[in-house]
Design an enzyme around this catalytic site. Structure first.
Site, PDB file in Angstrom:
ATOM      1  N   SER A 135       0.832  -1.200   0.000  1.00 11.17           N
ATOM      2  CA  SER A 135       0.000   0.000   0.000  1.00 11.17           C
ATOM      3  C   SER A 135       0.870   1.255   0.000  1.00 11.17           C
ATOM      4  O   SER A 135       0.628   2.192  -0.769  1.00 11.17           O
ATOM      5  CB  SER A 135      -0.925  -0.003   1.224  1.00 11.17           C
ATOM      6  OG  SER A 135      -1.746   1.141   1.240  1.00 11.17           O
ATOM      7  N   ASP A 136       1.884   1.275   0.840  1.00  7.41           N
ATOM      8  CA  ASP A 136       2.804   2.408   0.875  1.00  7.41           C
ATOM      9  C   ASP A 136       3.467   2.627  -0.482  1.00  7.41           C
ATOM     10  O   ASP A 136       3.483   3.736  -1.028  1.00  7.41           O
ATOM     11  CB  ASP A 136       3.904   2.172   1.916  1.00  7.41           C
ATOM     12  CG  ASP A 136       3.468   2.536   3.321  1.00  7.41           C
ATOM     13  OD1 ASP A 136       2.690   3.493   3.470  1.00  7.41           O
ATOM     14  OD2 ASP A 136       3.908   1.866   4.267  1.00  7.41           O
ATOM     15  N   PHE A 137       4.038   1.562  -1.023  1.00  6.46           N
ATOM     16  CA  PHE A 137       4.836   1.718  -2.234  1.00  6.46           C
ATOM     17  C   PHE A 137       3.974   2.005  -3.459  1.00  6.46           C
ATOM     18  O   PHE A 137       4.364   2.783  -4.332  1.00  6.46           O
ATOM     19  CB  PHE A 137       5.700   0.479  -2.462  1.00  6.46           C
ATOM     20  CG  PHE A 137       6.851   0.358  -1.485  1.00  6.46           C
ATOM     21  CD1 PHE A 137       7.138   1.364  -0.579  1.00  6.46           C
ATOM     22  CD2 PHE A 137       7.651  -0.775  -1.472  1.00  6.46           C
ATOM     23  CE1 PHE A 137       8.189   1.265   0.316  1.00  6.46           C
ATOM     24  CE2 PHE A 137       8.710  -0.897  -0.577  1.00  6.46           C
ATOM     25  CZ  PHE A 137       8.980   0.127   0.311  1.00  6.46           C
TER      26      PHE A 137
END
Length: 420
Positions: free
Chosen positions: A183-185
């Site tokens: 999700s972050d990346f």
């Protein structure tokens, strides 16, 4: 571009990466924002990373310290090719310095909760009047509207709240987090694409552009293949572990040596080749398995039959058989095996980065985007906290050494902190 960076480009004709001459003021922390700005740096942009004196980016402590530094492997992985400036944004003088720096930058990236930067006087509307054509990127958890806009969140929260964890894991097991901060990346990559698109059309938008990306939307976008089935057909997406809800067979199979081989028979042609490789060509015309829809319906019959065959040979033996039949397959590699594989070495999938003295090094991911006309990037390891505070304020804002020292004494800025 700023006048200073344009002059630098004119004087240094060897600088020709796509974003050479662009400058980014990076207020982001943790993972999503830093991942985006790391790739901007790889494309040639200058990144000025703003951190809080004393502690800095919290990602500096998310993992194992490296090379005697207090900085973690996680931080080093997503902060290459940046400079660190320490500003205490709780102090008006520091905010004023940030505003003055923004006027010398082409791009601003921030990932605070909605409203924080506006309260500081560092929001898009505040800064675009200081810099014509400013591209301002706001990364947030849920966006700047809706009932969840003010909630705190991170990668695992997003994997849970978007439904991603509900479809990951074994059928009879618990929900499982995807093993990378997906999700972050992915949010960082969507932010990167938005910034690049905004730069492409900035001449038509001289007043500036505000790029907004939420982790919630970005993570949901990764599940695009399930959206029509859920919303239009009323389907639920099951948790199938090594399997796939839409394709059969498309999963990992355990072998005689307890290794695993993944088979991805995602077309009818590959299914026919797999059946031949398994020694069961009669399956090709079996009505239960003739089409993917039929195989989905009879998954409970077909998969156990294939599993019983795979446990008769080792991982490498099955690899040779499937290779001979041109069936998409792979062993389930460990991360170490993958990073040291002949293909990774041939591609230059990772790069070694060093500090300016060449004394500290670390391996990080290489940019997957390759263009022959672009020169190779010259990478630097992630910055020490505050390594460029004095230099940046002196070079960009023309502060004198005594003015810098005074700001440091009053805690408005931080100076370079020693490794501990």
């Amino acid at each position: 571009m700023t006048e200073l960076t344009v002059e630098r480009l004119r004087s240094d004709r060897s600088v020709s990466r796509p974003l050479a001459g662009y400058r980014v003021l990076d207020f982001s922390h943790a993972a999503a924002g830093p991942y985006a700005t790391m790739w901007l740096a790889d494309l040639g942009a200058e990144i000025i990373k703003i951190e809080k004196p004393g502690r800095g980016d919290g990602a500096r402590y998310m993992g194992e310290p490296m090379h005697g530094r207090k900085d973690s492997d996680y931080f080093i992985a997503v902060n290459t090719d940046k400079s660190s400036v320490l500003l205490d944004l709780s102090q008006p003088e520091a905010v004023d310095i940030a505003r003055r720096l923004s006027a010398r930058c082409d791009i601003v990236v921030q990932n605070f909760r909605p409203g924080v930067m506006e309260r500081l006087g560092l929001g898009y509307e505040d800064l675009r009047v200081l810099r014509s054509g400013l591209v301002y990127c706001s990364i947030s958890a849920f966006g700047d509207q809706g009932p969840w806009r003010g909630r705190p969140a991170n990668d695992i929260i997003m994997q849970g709240i978007t439904g991603m964890m509900s479809i990951t894991g074994e059928p009879d097991g618990d929900p499982v987090r995807v093993g990378v901060p997906i999700s972050d990346f992915s949010t960082g990559l969507f932010a990167l694409s938005g910034v690049l698109a905004a730069l492409l059309v900035r001449d038509r938008h001289p007043e500036g552009q505000h790029v907004r990306v939420s982790m919630f939307d970005a993570t949901t976008a990764l599940m695009a293949n399930y959206v029509p089935g859920v919303l239009d057909l009323g389907k639920d997406v099951p948790r199938l572990g090594r399997g796939h809800p839409q394709i059969v067979p498309y999963q990992a199979f355990r072998c005689a040596d307890d290794g695993y081989v993944i088979v991805g028979a995602f077309t009818q042609g590959f299914w026919r080749r797999l059946a031949a490789a398994l020694g069961h060509e009669e399956w090709i015309t079996d009505p239960r398995f003739e089409t993917n829809a039929a195989r989905l319906e009879h998954r409970g019959v077909l998969i156990p039959m294939i599993e019983e065959l795979f446990v008769r040979r080792t991982r490498d033996e099955w690899g040779a058989v499937l290779e001979a039949h041109d069936v998409p397959h792979t062993p389930v590699n460990t991360v170490r095996e993958a990073l040291r594989s002949p293909q990774a070495l041939a591609n230059g999938t990772t790069v070694e980065v060093r500090d300016e003295q060449g004394t500290r090094s670390a391996h990080t991911s290489a940019n997957p985007v390759r263009v022959a006309e672009w020169p190779a990037a010259s990478h630097r390891v992630a910055p020490k906290m505050g390594d460029a505070t004095a230099r940046t304020l002196t070079e960009l804002l023309s502060l004198t050494p005594s003015e810098v020292a005074s700001l440091a004494e009053r805690g408005v800025i931080g100076t370079e902190e020693q490794d501990v």
